[in-house]
Scaffold this motif. Structure first.
Motif, PDB file in Angstrom:
ATOM      1  N   VAL A 176      -3.404 -10.599  -7.532  1.00  0.00           N
ATOM      2  CA  VAL A 176      -4.264  -9.654  -6.820  1.00  0.00           C
ATOM      3  C   VAL A 176      -3.437  -8.779  -5.890  1.00  0.00           C
ATOM      4  O   VAL A 176      -3.596  -7.554  -5.848  1.00  0.00           O
ATOM      5  N   ALA A 177      -2.527  -9.395  -5.149  1.00  0.00           N
ATOM      6  CA  ALA A 177      -1.727  -8.667  -4.167  1.00  0.00           C
ATOM      7  C   ALA A 177      -0.882  -7.569  -4.809  1.00  0.00           C
ATOM      8  O   ALA A 177      -0.673  -6.504  -4.216  1.00  0.00           O
ATOM      9  N   LEU A 178      -0.396  -7.809  -6.019  1.00  0.00           N
ATOM     10  CA  LEU A 178       0.534  -6.879  -6.660  1.00  0.00           C
ATOM     11  C   LEU A 178      -0.117  -6.006  -7.728  1.00  0.00           C
ATOM     12  O   LEU A 178       0.551  -5.150  -8.316  1.00  0.00           O
ATOM     13  N   GLN A 179      -1.401  -6.215  -7.975  1.00  0.00           N
ATOM     14  CA  GLN A 179      -2.052  -5.524  -9.089  1.00  0.00           C
ATOM     15  C   GLN A 179      -1.959  -4.006  -8.979  1.00  0.00           C
ATOM     16  O   GLN A 179      -1.577  -3.314  -9.925  1.00  0.00           O
ATOM     17  N   ALA A 217       0.453   1.215 -10.618  1.00  0.00           N
ATOM     18  CA  ALA A 217       0.987   2.516 -10.208  1.00  0.00           C
ATOM     19  C   ALA A 217       2.422   2.731 -10.669  1.00  0.00           C
ATOM     20  O   ALA A 217       2.945   3.849 -10.581  1.00  0.00           O
ATOM     21  N   GLY A 218       3.088   1.682 -11.137  1.00  0.00           N
ATOM     22  CA  GLY A 218       4.458   1.816 -11.614  1.00  0.00           C
ATOM     23  C   GLY A 218       5.521   1.563 -10.564  1.00  0.00           C
ATOM     24  O   GLY A 218       6.671   1.983 -10.718  1.00  0.00           O
ATOM     25  N   VAL A 219       5.167   0.845  -9.487  1.00  0.00           N
ATOM     26  CA  VAL A 219       6.149   0.487  -8.460  1.00  0.00           C
ATOM     27  C   VAL A 219       7.173  -0.474  -9.071  1.00  0.00           C
ATOM     28  O   VAL A 219       6.820  -1.365  -9.855  1.00  0.00           O
ATOM     29  N   ASP A 220       8.440  -0.316  -8.703  1.00  0.00           N
ATOM     30  CA  ASP A 220       9.500  -1.228  -9.121  1.00  0.00           C
ATOM     31  C   ASP A 220       9.332  -2.534  -8.344  1.00  0.00           C
ATOM     32  O   ASP A 220       9.540  -2.575  -7.126  1.00  0.00           O
ATOM     33  N   LEU A 221       8.960  -3.595  -9.046  1.00  0.00           N
ATOM     34  CA  LEU A 221       8.718  -4.890  -8.422  1.00  0.00           C
ATOM     35  C   LEU A 221       9.843  -5.882  -8.712  1.00  0.00           C
ATOM     36  O   LEU A 221       9.660  -7.101  -8.556  1.00  0.00           O
ATOM     37  N   SER A 222      11.009  -5.377  -9.089  1.00  0.00           N
ATOM     38  CA  SER A 222      12.132  -6.242  -9.450  1.00  0.00           C
ATOM     39  C   SER A 222      12.592  -7.128  -8.304  1.00  0.00           C
ATOM     40  O   SER A 222      13.197  -8.188  -8.524  1.00  0.00           O
ATOM     41  N   PHE A 223      12.338  -6.672  -7.062  1.00  0.00           N
ATOM     42  CA  PHE A 223      12.822  -7.410  -5.895  1.00  0.00           C
ATOM     43  C   PHE A 223      11.701  -8.120  -5.144  1.00  0.00           C
ATOM     44  O   PHE A 223      11.864  -8.476  -3.983  1.00  0.00           O
ATOM     45  N   ASN A 261       0.818  -1.214   0.000  1.00  0.00           N
ATOM     46  CA  ASN A 261       0.000   0.000   0.000  1.00  0.00           C
ATOM     47  C   ASN A 261       0.852   1.264   0.000  1.00  0.00           C
ATOM     48  O   ASN A 261       0.579   2.207  -0.750  1.00  0.00           O
ATOM     49  N   VAL A 262       1.858   1.323   0.863  1.00  0.00           N
ATOM     50  CA  VAL A 262       2.695   2.527   0.948  1.00  0.00           C
ATOM     51  C   VAL A 262       3.465   2.728  -0.350  1.00  0.00           C
ATOM     52  O   VAL A 262       3.552   3.844  -0.870  1.00  0.00           O
ATOM     53  N   ALA A 263       4.024   1.658  -0.894  1.00  0.00           N
ATOM     54  CA  ALA A 263       4.753   1.780  -2.162  1.00  0.00           C
ATOM     55  C   ALA A 263       3.824   2.258  -3.276  1.00  0.00           C
ATOM     56  O   ALA A 263       4.197   3.122  -4.088  1.00  0.00           O
ATOM     57  N   THR A 264       2.605   1.712  -3.322  1.00  0.00           N
ATOM     58  CA  THR A 264       1.632   2.119  -4.333  1.00  0.00           C
ATOM     59  C   THR A 264       1.271   3.586  -4.184  1.00  0.00           C
ATOM     60  O   THR A 264       1.214   4.342  -5.168  1.00  0.00           O
ATOM     61  N   ALA A 265       1.014   4.009  -2.945  1.00  0.00           N
ATOM     62  CA  ALA A 265       0.637   5.403  -2.703  1.00  0.00           C
ATOM     63  C   ALA A 265       1.761   6.357  -3.091  1.00  0.00           C
ATOM     64  O   ALA A 265       1.513   7.413  -3.689  1.00  0.00           O
TER      65      ALA A 265
END
Length: 327
Positions: A68-71, A76-82, A42-46
Motif C-alpha cells: 500500500v505504501a509504495l503502490q 508513477a514510475g519512481v525508482d524504488l531500487s533503494f 508523496n513528493v517522489a510520486t508527484a
C-alpha cells in the motif's frame, strides 16, 4: 536529471469525520480509505507524475502495508531500487482524521522508516541533480544518520538540497535545524510549522531561517497561497480557488511542483504559481498520493483559473523552457 528523495513511505488509513472528536468522544466516520502516503513517497510520486525522474530512499516492512505504501510511487514510475525491506520493523502507518472543513490531523507510526541504512553512494547518486529531504527523515534513528550522510555527499558533489520541515522536527530539533540551515538551497514550511519554529509567526521564522543561512524560504500558507522569501524580498502568490475536501498531501504536491519548475529554469514566481496549482488540485480530492496531479491536471487548473498557462506549459515539454532564470 534525477531527483533523489529521502523520507517516509506510509500506508495511510484516512477517515473523513462528521465532526472532530473531543478526547473520549464517539464520532461517526463518513468515509474510509487506505492509500499510499508519507511525505517522501508523496513528493517522489508527484515529481514522477509531472514527468521528472525520481528516486526514493526509504524503508518498509515485510507486511501487506508495504504494498500500500509504495503502490502510488510504483505506478508513477519512481525508482524504488533503494527502498529497503526491514526484516522485523513494520511498515510505517498513518491514521489521517479529516475534519468537515478538510483539515487533516495525523496519528503516525513511523516503523521501518526510522531504520533506513546508508545506500551505495555511487549508485544512489547516479545522474542526481537535486536531493530533497522530507523533514521526518532528520528526526531519529538510522534514518537520521543516513539522511545527514546523504546531505554531506550531496554537498561534496555540489548538488543542491531542499528540505520540507515537519512539526515534530521544528518542535524537537529547532536548534539543530538552524545549524543545518546553510546546507539547504531552499526550505519549505507551512504556517503551523514555521510558526512553531519561531514561536511567533511564519514571517519571524522566515527571517530567522534567512539569517541562519538558507538563501530561499518558501512558506506554504494554505488558503492564503504562498510566500517566497529571498533576502529582503517577499513575493506573495495567491491561492487558486478550490473546493477543499482533504488537505492531506497538498504541501507535498506544492513542493514537487515548485522543485520541478524551479530546477527546469522557471522563475520563483512561476514555480510558486505551479505549486499553488498543485495544492489546489490535491485539496479538492480525498487521499494523499492518489490525489497528486500529473501534467494534464495541472494544466487544467491553470487553464480553468487563468494565469500564465502559455508560459507554464513550456515546463512540460522536452525542451528547456525559456520562461525563467538561467541555471
Amino acid at each position: 536529471m534525477v531527483f533523489l528523495v529521502v523520507g517516509d513511505a506510509n500506508a495511510d488509513l484516512s477517515s473523513t469525520l462528521a465532526r472532530f472528536p473531543d478526547e473520549g468522544d464517539d464520532v461517526a466516520m463518513t468515509a474510509l480509505g487506505y492509500s499510499s502516503g508519507g511525505s517522501g513517497a508523496n513528493v517522489a510520486t508527484a515529481l514522477a507524475k509531472l514527468g521528472a525522474r525520481a528516486r526514493l530512499v526509504t524503508a518498509v516492512g515485510r507486511d501487506p502495508g508495504a504494498d500500500v505504501a509504495l503502490q502510488a510511487a510504483k505506478q508513477a514510475g519512481v525508482d524504488l531500487s533503494f527502498v529497503e525491506t526491514h526484516p522485523t520493523q513494520a511498515t510505517g502507518h498513518c491514521i489521517v482524521a479529516i475534519s468537515p472543513g478538510g483539515e487533516r490531523t495525523f496519528l503516525s507510526f513511523r516503523g521501518a522508516n526510522t531504520a533506513v541504512t546508508c545506500p551505495d553512494f555511487a549508485a544512489v547518486f547516479e545522474e542526481v541533480v537535486h536531493l530533497h529531504v522530507a523533514g521526518h527523515a532528520l528526526l531519529e534513528g538510522e534514518q537520521g544518520t543516513t539522511t545527514l550522510a546523504l546531505m554531506e555527499e550531496a554537498r561534496r558533489r555540489q548538488i543542491p538540497i531542499s528540505l520540507d520541515v515537519c512539526l515534530p522536527l521544528v518542535r524537537t530539533r529547532a536548534a539543530d535545524l538552524l545549524a543545518l540551515a546553510p546546507r539547504f538551497s531552499v526550505l519549505f514550511g507551512n504556517t503551523s510549522e514555521l510558526g512553531a519554529l519561531a514561536r511567533q509567526d511564519h514571517e519571524a521564522a522566515t527571517a530567522a531561517l534567512l539569517a541562519a543561512g538558507v538563501p530561499l524560504v518558501v512558506g506554504k500558507l494554505g488558503a492564503n497561497g504562498a510566500v517566497v522569501a529571498e533576502g529582503s524580498a517577499r513575493t506573495f502568490l495567491p491561492a487558486f480557488p478550490a473546493d477543499v475536501r482533504d488537505t492531506t498531501g497538498a504541501g507535498d504536491g506544492f513542493v514537487a511542483a515548485f522543485l520541478y519548475a524551479w530546477r527546469r529554469g522557471a522563475t520563483l514566481e512561476h514555480a510558486g504559481r505551479l505549486g499553488n496549482a498543485a495544492g489546489a488540485h490535491v485539496v479538492s480530492r480525498l487521499g494523499a498520493a492518489a490525489s497528486l496531479p500529473g501534467r494534464e491536471e495541472l494544466l487544467q487548473v491553470l487553464s480553468t483559473h487563468g494565469g500564465e498557462l502559455a508560459a507554464l506549459q513550456a515546463l512540460f515539454t522536452d525542451e528547456k523552457p525559456s520562461i525563467g532564470r538561467e541555471t
